[in-house]
Design an enzyme around this catalytic site. Structure first.
Site: not given
Length: 221
Positions: A8-10
């Site tokens: 995941f990106d944040m």
């Protein structure tokens, strides 16, 4: 869909940070009597610190005193994100819980500096969901280069093509697709361009939709 891990990106994906950051950047510009160029700002989303500096310098021109602007921005930004929990976006907890319950390893691949990323995830109550954290300061080439995703997959000991990747930004999508990951884009401030849409990834409006898709595929299998 065959996968063994999820990365995941944040910012803008797990956390509703992008609007906060945009407002703080605009405040910093105003404090220094510098115009706020929204198109330039939107182009930095998803990039690491080196990429951000390059885009801002190019967009604002040689007259810009970048270190002064960066410091004004950084002080204001850290005053917020290091002390206040950023709201978690729709469907995040439900998806992470489902992945954890199904023994799917998870990681974060964010352009944010490591110390700040750890604080953000902790304040938001998400840090315990992830098996590792890979950040922009750990790679030579930031998004849209795939290096950060390849490193995150390596740390999970999973082949990139066996990883799901979740992104909001176009720069992040380029990185994940270039890493040969099965990529989902949940747009935030920036919508996918016509060029991005040709990459063949999945675009949807929330992680709740992603969870429904994964559950359906799991039942079908």
């Amino acid at each position: 869909m065959n996968y063994q891990a999820a990365i995941f990106d944040m910012d803008g994906l797990l956390l509703d940070t992008e609007r906060v950051c945009k407002g703080i950047f605009e405040e910093a510009c105003t404090s220094l009597s510098i115009p706020f160029l929204e198109d330039v700002y939107l182009d930095i989303i998803g990039r690491n610190s080196q990429g951000i500096e390059k885009v801002i310098r190019a967009g604002y021109g040689s007259d810009l005193n970048y270190p002064v602007l960066h410091e004004a921005w950084r002080i204001r930004y850290n005053a917020v994100v290091k002390h206040q929990a950023i709201p978690v976006k729709d469907g995040v907890v439900e998806l992470l819980t489902w992945l954890k319950n199904n023994n799917i390893p998870t990681a974060v691949a964010t352009s944010t500096q490591q110390d700040v990323a750890k604080i953000k995830l902790s304040l938001a109550g998400l840090d315990h969901y992830f098996d590792n954290l890979t950040t922009g300061c750990e790679v030579k080439n930031g998004k849209p280069d795939p290096e950060i995703y390849l490193l995150a997959a390596d740390r999970l000991n999973i082949q990139p093509e066996q990883c799901l990747a979740f992104e909001d930004s176009n720069n992040g999508v380029r990185a994940a697709v270039s890493a040969n990951m099965q990529t989902f884009q949940i747009p935030d401030l920036v919508q996918p361009t016509a060029e991005i849409l040709t990459l063949g990834h999945t675009v949807t409006h929330s992680l709740s939709n992603v969870l429904a898709t994964l559950k359906k595929n799991s039942q079908a299998a």
